[in-house]
Motif scaffolding. Structure first.
Motif, PDB file in Angstrom:
ATOM      1  N   ALA A 214      -0.221  -2.611  28.316  1.00 36.53           N
ATOM      2  CA  ALA A 214      -0.137  -1.151  28.486  1.00 36.53           C
ATOM      3  C   ALA A 214       1.116  -0.773  29.260  1.00 36.53           C
ATOM      4  O   ALA A 214       2.142  -0.457  28.673  1.00 36.53           O
ATOM      5  N   TYR A 215       1.072  -0.859  30.592  1.00 37.93           N
ATOM      6  CA  TYR A 215       2.209  -0.370  31.381  1.00 37.93           C
ATOM      7  C   TYR A 215       3.019  -1.479  32.037  1.00 37.93           C
ATOM      8  O   TYR A 215       3.952  -1.201  32.781  1.00 37.93           O
ATOM      9  N   GLY A 216       2.635  -2.736  31.794  1.00 32.11           N
ATOM     10  CA  GLY A 216       3.436  -3.844  32.299  1.00 32.11           C
ATOM     11  C   GLY A 216       3.509  -3.908  33.809  1.00 32.11           C
ATOM     12  O   GLY A 216       4.575  -4.138  34.368  1.00 32.11           O
ATOM     13  N   ARG A 217       2.395  -3.696  34.491  1.00 32.07           N
ATOM     14  CA  ARG A 217       2.416  -3.752  35.943  1.00 32.07           C
ATOM     15  C   ARG A 217       1.924  -5.087  36.490  1.00 32.07           C
ATOM     16  O   ARG A 217       1.893  -5.288  37.705  1.00 32.07           O
ATOM     17  N   SER A 218       1.491  -5.986  35.617  1.00 32.84           N
ATOM     18  CA  SER A 218       1.259  -7.347  36.081  1.00 32.84           C
ATOM     19  C   SER A 218       2.647  -7.909  36.380  1.00 32.84           C
ATOM     20  O   SER A 218       3.610  -7.577  35.702  1.00 32.84           O
ATOM     21  N   TYR A 219       2.734  -8.768  37.381  1.00 33.46           N
ATOM     22  CA  TYR A 219       4.069  -9.196  37.823  1.00 33.46           C
ATOM     23  C   TYR A 219       4.677 -10.304  36.982  1.00 33.46           C
ATOM     24  O   TYR A 219       5.874 -10.362  36.787  1.00 33.46           O
ATOM     25  N   GLY A 220       3.841 -11.223  36.532  1.00 30.05           N
ATOM     26  CA  GLY A 220       4.390 -12.432  35.926  1.00 30.05           C
ATOM     27  C   GLY A 220       4.236 -12.466  34.422  1.00 30.05           C
ATOM     28  O   GLY A 220       4.688 -11.555  33.725  1.00 30.05           O
ATOM     29  N   ASP A 221       3.601 -13.512  33.906  1.00 29.51           N
ATOM     30  CA  ASP A 221       3.511 -13.655  32.456  1.00 29.51           C
ATOM     31  C   ASP A 221       2.086 -13.505  31.933  1.00 29.51           C
ATOM     32  O   ASP A 221       1.823 -13.816  30.782  1.00 29.51           O
ATOM     33  N   SER A 222       1.166 -13.006  32.774  1.00 27.49           N
ATOM     34  CA  SER A 222      -0.203 -12.858  32.269  1.00 27.49           C
ATOM     35  C   SER A 222      -0.294 -11.715  31.268  1.00 27.49           C
ATOM     36  O   SER A 222      -1.223 -11.650  30.486  1.00 27.49           O
ATOM     37  N   CYS A 223       0.686 -10.785  31.279  1.00 23.47           N
ATOM     38  CA  CYS A 223       0.661  -9.695  30.301  1.00 23.47           C
ATOM     39  C   CYS A 223       1.663  -9.931  29.180  1.00 23.47           C
ATOM     40  O   CYS A 223       1.867  -9.072  28.337  1.00 23.47           O
ATOM     41  N   LEU A 224       2.313 -11.090  29.179  1.00 21.25           N
ATOM     42  CA  LEU A 224       3.337 -11.379  28.167  1.00 21.25           C
ATOM     43  C   LEU A 224       2.808 -12.358  27.129  1.00 21.25           C
ATOM     44  O   LEU A 224       1.933 -13.172  27.409  1.00 21.25           O
ATOM     45  N   ASN A 225       3.350 -12.239  25.942  1.00 20.38           N
ATOM     46  CA  ASN A 225       2.862 -13.067  24.845  1.00 20.38           C
ATOM     47  C   ASN A 225       4.049 -13.492  23.985  1.00 20.38           C
ATOM     48  O   ASN A 225       4.305 -12.937  22.915  1.00 20.38           O
ATOM     49  N   GLU A 226       4.777 -14.468  24.475  1.00 23.36           N
ATOM     50  CA  GLU A 226       5.997 -14.911  23.788  1.00 23.36           C
ATOM     51  C   GLU A 226       5.671 -15.392  22.374  1.00 23.36           C
ATOM     52  O   GLU A 226       4.787 -16.234  22.182  1.00 23.36           O
TER      53      GLU A 226
ATOM     54  N   VAL B 222      -4.451 -18.916  43.965  1.00 25.45           N
ATOM     55  CA  VAL B 222      -3.277 -18.074  43.725  1.00 25.45           C
ATOM     56  C   VAL B 222      -3.661 -17.054  42.652  1.00 25.45           C
ATOM     57  O   VAL B 222      -4.403 -17.364  41.720  1.00 25.45           O
ATOM     58  N   TYR B 223      -3.143 -15.829  42.782  1.00 25.77           N
ATOM     59  CA  TYR B 223      -3.539 -14.699  41.928  1.00 25.77           C
ATOM     60  C   TYR B 223      -2.819 -14.722  40.570  1.00 25.77           C
ATOM     61  O   TYR B 223      -1.606 -14.553  40.512  1.00 25.77           O
ATOM     62  N   PRO B 224      -3.553 -14.914  39.473  1.00 28.60           N
ATOM     63  CA  PRO B 224      -2.916 -14.974  38.148  1.00 28.60           C
ATOM     64  C   PRO B 224      -2.144 -13.705  37.769  1.00 28.60           C
ATOM     65  O   PRO B 224      -1.099 -13.790  37.133  1.00 28.60           O
ATOM     66  N   ALA B 225      -2.632 -12.541  38.178  1.00 27.41           N
ATOM     67  CA  ALA B 225      -1.965 -11.292  37.778  1.00 27.41           C
ATOM     68  C   ALA B 225      -0.537 -11.211  38.304  1.00 27.41           C
ATOM     69  O   ALA B 225       0.269 -10.440  37.813  1.00 27.41           O
ATOM     70  N   LYS B 226      -0.248 -12.020  39.329  1.00 18.57           N
ATOM     71  CA  LYS B 226       1.089 -11.961  39.903  1.00 18.57           C
ATOM     72  C   LYS B 226       1.872 -13.232  39.629  1.00 18.57           C
ATOM     73  O   LYS B 226       2.973 -13.402  40.118  1.00 18.57           O
TER      74      LYS B 226
END
Lengths: 450, 242
Positions: A47-59, A402-406
């Protein structure tokens, strides 16, 4: 007024790693979603890409843009029960419900996240010790699975999928809408106190003393001071203001600042971070300051600077948030702070908080009782990655997580140790869904030692 | 107020502003499911009343009945926003008369039909505001989308005349000319720097309706851009590939 349309290249907030999906598919209507099983590549909602790392990315996969699913469905103003589509942002919810005497039950450090994202990352806020995570307040949601099934999930209906989806990093299917409980407020202000502390011990002491009295607590800390005190900082705690006379008062609107371009990478270095910290710590002249403030600067200080992530320049940055249990946590915290200081990597915005004991329904939920520290590091290549690997080791030994969202780099072994229920969770991952993060941490070819 | 094409992204953004003011809505669109989605949203945002009407605007013979229903259910009409439209496929239109006429029916004839019926009502009522979403594409024909542009151009001229006629009765006619907006309608169009968000444009329409403007370009910078484009002499313009 925002005339500029958002661009469609999915990026995470830390802007590292910079990887592209094979395709971006926008979803506009709940009644018109393309057949998910027809896609050749694995899917992941975005949606808005506010997760910090790659949990919202899908290469190389399909990024399913659900930010257009942003309609409200119902609002029971007597019960404080709100139902909306998954792409509605917390900012929009606040705009709607605050004037009507309600507030979101749990709020992360930015209001620019979607409801779907808040569930998928089971976000927490300053009131974790009193209210748990966002997932604790979700009553039900609809989940679309790739084979076309639309399932209502709640603690009573499809309870396993409910638990897997809360904190499930978008891997169990697409959340189409969600219903959750709001919290009643008398006015939109926060009655707050700011307390200076000069050591980790003192932080723990203030924390123990304020946790019962205050709904919201968090601290900004400077960990670069060295010595036995380990850190110094400002402890912020507050409650929703209870004065009825303030209900009619509207906080003045400040125009948001914006960072219009990427700062060159030399802007943020140990020296500038140190001076910034010095300044922050000393802006407060007395030990305790008490005041009543509008909710926005209290909850979302960084939202007033749009794109603050550009301060780190085009190299991007890594967020690192971990929790260590109260027992032994002190030693682990000491070691981590020491290692960071010795590494010479300065963390610009460091936040310290204690988590309470309220358990989330989420299988992969991150918060657990203990002390949590969130740091950010400009991405400096192998050196930064090595440091964070070392920190992982300390966190793991202490029984923390460690927090996956970040996260953008933790190893599969560490993830599996941090989240012992990951295999139970994996059964509920939709066969057509995946993420860059998940492909990295769900490796099973290595020996798992817990 | 009545909104035709109520499920369009721009119309929805405008409606959100009116919902906050507690407006009563008569929403018209093709899909009953989408109408329900929009209706629920506006209700939560503060709309006092939501009525929906399922209609494909190309069924011109149903216009009279639809408008009568709107007037009776809402007990009168103060404002109308006509927002439906399709971008069409220029290449397909060039190869097919039927396709061209279809685009014309959706983007122009159907609107003219609605306006013809509404004009009499508003003229007698002697108050109110009629707002129609046209397009900057109607300001000058270009090879890349002149069928769409011609339909919108005809619409803009029709609205000019209507404004002239109804101004005597105290009725405002607002012509909205959006540039390229990021909406589902333009999902397939490559967006440059100038693409605007539906939210900003929707709010701009709300303000234009409140202040009873005549012709508004949204975002504003399209006014000078179109001024330049209109002043290029035809011998030069015909050689450009736009």
């Amino acid at each position: 007024m925002s005339f500029l349309a958002k661009t469609h290249h999915p990026r995470s907030w830390g802007r590292y790693p910079s990887v592209a999906p094979a395709e971006v598919q926008a979803v506009y209507w709940r009644s018109e979603i393309p057949d998910l099983a027809d896609f050749e590549h694995p899917l992941l909602p975005f949606a808005y890409g506010r997760s910090y790392g790659d949990s919202c990315l899908n290469e190389g996969g399909v990024s399913l843009d659900v930010s257009h699913l942003r309609r409200f469905i119902s609002f029971d103003e007597n019960e404080g029960l709100l139902c909306c589509e998954a792409g509605v942002s917390l900012a929009e919810i606040l705009e709607l419900v605050v004037p009507r005497g309600w507030f979101i039950p749990v709020s992360p450090g930015t209001k620019f996240v979607s409801v779907g994202g808040a569930i998928a990352n089971d976000v927490h806020g300053k009131n974790h010790h009193k209210a748990g995570t966002f997932g604790c307040h979700v009553t039900r949601f609809e989940l679309l699975r790739s084979h076309g099934e639309r399932l209502i999930c709640s603690p009573y209906e499809n309870p396993q999928l409910f638990q897997a989806t809360i904190g499930g990093l978008g891997l169990t299917g697409v959340i189409l809408w969600a219903e959750f409980r709001l919290k009643p407020i008398v006015n939109s202000f926060i009655d707050m106190e700011r307390i200076q502390f000069s050591s980790l011990d003192e932080f723990m002491q203030i924390s123990a003393e304020t946790d019962r009295k205050y709904e919201y607590t968090m601290s900004w800390v400077d960990i670069l001071i060295g010595g036995q005190n380990l850190c110094r900082g400002i402890f912020m705690c507050g409650n929703n203001d209870q004065s009825k006379s303030r209900a009619a008062q509207k906080p003045g609107k400040k125009l948001p600042l914006a960072i219009p371009f990427d700062f060159p990478s030399f802007v943020l270095n140990t020296l500038t971070v140190k001076s910034f910290n010095e300044l922050c710590y000393h802006t407060q002249f007395s030990k305790r300051v008490h005041k009543v403030v509008p909710y926005e600067p209290f909850f979302y200080p960084l939202d007033s600077i749009h794109n603050w992530n550009r301060m780190y320049g085009s190299r991007g940055f890594l967020q690192y948030q971990f929790v260590v249990p109260f027992e032994d946590g002190f030693a682990a915290m000491k070691e981590i702070i020491d290692r960071i200081r010795r590494s010479g990597e300065g963390s610009f915005l460091t936040v310290l908080k204690t988590f309470g004991t309220i358990q989330s329904p989420g299988m992969l939920s991150f918060p657990r009782p203990g002390i949590t520290l969130a740091l950010d590091f400009a991405y400096g290549g192998r050196k930064t990655l090595q440091l964070l690997d070392e920190l992982d080791k300390v966190v793991r030994q202490s029984g923390g997580a460690v927090y996956p969202a970040k996260d953008a780099r933790m190893s599969a072994e560490n993830f599996q140790a941090f989240f012992p229920r990951w295999q139970e969770f994996a059964q509920y991952v939709d066969p057509h869904f995946s993420s860059s993060f998940w492909r990295r941490v769900s490796h099973t070819n290595k020996l798992v030692t817990v | 107020m009545m909104i035709v094409g109520a499920t369009s992204a721009i119309a929805h953004e405008t409606a959100k502003c009116f919902a906050k003011d507690g407006a009563e809505f008569f929403l018209v669109a093709r899909s009953p499911q989408k109408l329900a989605d929009i209706g629920n949203d506006l209700k939560v945002r503060g709309a006092q009343r939501i009525e929906t009407y399922v209609l494909d605007v190309t069924e011109l013979e149903r216009h009279q009945e639809m408008i009568e229903t709107a007037i009776t259910t809402l007990d009168g009409l103060d404002m109308v926003l006509i927002a439906h439209g399709t971008l069409g496929d220029q290449q397909k239109c060039q190869r097919s008369v039927a396709e061209t006429l279809k685009e014309f029916t959706t983007n122009c004839t159907s609107v003219i039909s609605l306006l013809t019926i509404l004009a009499d009502y508003f003229e007698q009522q002697k108050r109110g505001c009629i707002t129609v979403i046209s397009s900057v594409a109607g300001d000058r024909g270009r090879q890349s989308n002149y069928v769409y542009g011609a339909a919108k151009g005809a619409l803009s001229v029709f609205l000019q005349g209507l404004r002239n006629r109804l101004s005597k009765s105290g009725v405002a006619v607002v012509t909205v000319k959006p540039g390229l907006i990021d909406t589902p309608m333009t999902a397939a169009v490559k967006k440059g720097l100038l693409a605007a968000s539906a939210k900003g444009v929707g709010e701009g329409i709300y303000r234009a309706m409140k202040s009873r403007k005549e012709v508004v370009y949204l975002p504003w910078f399209w006014r000078p851009i179109m001024l330049i484009i209109r002043t290029i002499p035809e011998p030069v313009f015909k050689r450009l590939s736009m």
